[in-house]
Design a protein around this motif. Sequence first.
Motif, PDB file in Angstrom:
ATOM      1  N   PRO A  51       0.803  -1.238   0.000  1.00 19.99           N
ATOM      2  CA  PRO A  51       0.000   0.000   0.000  1.00 19.99           C
ATOM      3  C   PRO A  51       0.830   1.279   0.000  1.00 19.99           C
ATOM      4  CG  PRO A  51      -0.971  -1.604   1.474  1.00 19.99           C
ATOM      5  CD  PRO A  51       0.328  -2.210   1.007  1.00 19.99           C
TER       6      PRO A  51
ATOM      7  N   SER B  85       7.298   1.072   7.385  1.00 21.83           N
ATOM      8  CA  SER B  85       6.147   0.162   7.381  1.00 21.83           C
ATOM      9  C   SER B  85       5.463   0.246   6.011  1.00 21.83           C
ATOM     10  CB  SER B  85       5.169   0.583   8.483  1.00 21.83           C
ATOM     11  OG  SER B  85       3.887   0.056   8.233  1.00 21.83           O
ATOM     12  N   ASP B  86       4.825  -0.837   5.599  1.00 24.10           N
ATOM     13  CA  ASP B  86       4.098  -0.823   4.318  1.00 24.10           C
ATOM     14  C   ASP B  86       2.701  -0.213   4.446  1.00 24.10           C
ATOM     15  OD1 ASP B  86       6.166  -2.074   3.003  1.00 24.10           O
ATOM     16  OD2 ASP B  86       5.352  -4.095   3.295  1.00 24.10           O
ATOM     17  N   SER B  87       2.299   0.050   5.686  1.00 23.42           N
ATOM     18  CA  SER B  87       0.919   0.470   5.946  1.00 23.42           C
ATOM     19  C   SER B  87       0.643   1.928   5.558  1.00 23.42           C
ATOM     20  CB  SER B  87       0.629   0.291   7.439  1.00 23.42           C
ATOM     21  OG  SER B  87      -0.625   0.823   7.789  1.00 23.42           O
TER      22      SER B  87
ATOM     23  N   THR C 175      -2.314   2.975   6.968  1.00 20.52           N
ATOM     24  CA  THR C 175      -3.335   3.191   7.999  1.00 20.52           C
ATOM     25  C   THR C 175      -2.713   3.216   9.401  1.00 20.52           C
ATOM     26  OG1 THR C 175      -3.796   0.816   7.967  1.00 20.52           O
ATOM     27  CG2 THR C 175      -5.227   2.212   6.640  1.00 20.52           C
TER      28      THR C 175
ATOM     29  N   ASP D 114      -0.323   1.311  10.773  1.00 22.08           N
ATOM     30  CA  ASP D 114       0.202   0.098  11.408  1.00 22.08           C
ATOM     31  C   ASP D 114       1.728   0.087  11.329  1.00 22.08           C
ATOM     32  OD1 ASP D 114      -2.362  -0.805  11.899  1.00 22.08           O
ATOM     33  OD2 ASP D 114      -2.504  -1.751   9.915  1.00 22.08           O
ATOM     34  N   TYR D 115       2.359  -0.460  12.324  1.00 13.94           N
ATOM     35  CA  TYR D 115       3.814  -0.650  12.304  1.00 13.94           C
ATOM     36  C   TYR D 115       4.166  -1.672  13.365  1.00 13.94           C
ATOM     37  CZ  TYR D 115       4.230   2.056  16.614  1.00 13.94           C
ATOM     38  OH  TYR D 115       4.112   2.487  17.908  1.00 13.94           O
TER      39      TYR D 115
ATOM     40  N   THR E 156       5.682   5.152   9.597  1.00 16.71           N
ATOM     41  CA  THR E 156       4.448   4.620   9.028  1.00 16.71           C
ATOM     42  C   THR E 156       3.693   5.775   8.372  1.00 16.71           C
ATOM     43  OG1 THR E 156       2.451   3.294   9.503  1.00 16.71           O
ATOM     44  CG2 THR E 156       3.096   4.925  11.167  1.00 16.71           C
TER      45      THR E 156
ATOM     46  N   GLN F 232      -7.756   0.889   1.506  1.00 17.84           N
ATOM     47  CA  GLN F 232      -7.277   0.158   2.699  1.00 17.84           C
ATOM     48  C   GLN F 232      -8.237   0.315   3.873  1.00 17.84           C
ATOM     49  OE1 GLN F 232      -4.369  -1.844   3.112  1.00 17.84           O
ATOM     50  NE2 GLN F 232      -4.591  -1.802   0.882  1.00 17.84           N
TER      51      GLN F 232
END
Length: 217
Positions: free
Chosen positions: A36, A143-145, A147, A149-150, A158, A214
Amino acid sequence: MVRISVTSKLDGVRSWSLIARETCPGAIGADGSLVPACAGCYAVGGNYRYPNVKNPRMENREDWKRPEWVADMVAELRNDRFFRWFDSGDMYAIALAEKILAVMEATPHVQHWLPTRMHKFPKFADVLARMQALPNVMVRPSSDSVTGDYTPGLHGSTIIPPSGIDVLPPSVTLCHAAKNDGKCGACRKCYDKSVAVVAYVAHGRSMAKVVREQLAA
Ligand code: SF4
């Protein structure tokens, strides 16, 4: 020749960059699609399509392989106090990582910020740890998020949706640019080893679309 970038966001801090996506193996998830955070990447559109922005990044991909590159970078950074690696692209090769480490070691007067997704590849663990052990280096595994998240202890940054600003956990530091016309100004949190995780607010149309998808998932 070393090609340094100057982006308006960084407000005077210079950077060394490569072309996004083609030097970003960590942008691809386990299912073969873009993660994402990379699906909404700012560095594949807008100004990054113009030759004056694209060409230096393409040239850098070959330039770092020169034997003199480390010495040239060290000389280039003699008057810098902060330096950002990769406002686009990533540290895609171990040989490049070792050279960047040599530049970091030879420039203790510079605070280096290195965002990366190469932590996903175990063979980079050793060189990333040696970078992070330096007092003048902050490696921020991304992080790939999109939203917020990490993984604590792993990720150094993030991305959050604008709606996440008011519900940010105390363990996460909001990127100052969200409240400063998209610019760093005098903020240097990303270079600061005492700041564990920075949250960047999603911006741009393509990122907004990824965030919507997402949040709906
Ligand atoms: S946290 Fe500060 S230094 Fe990092 S990108 Fe945002 S404004 Fe710039």
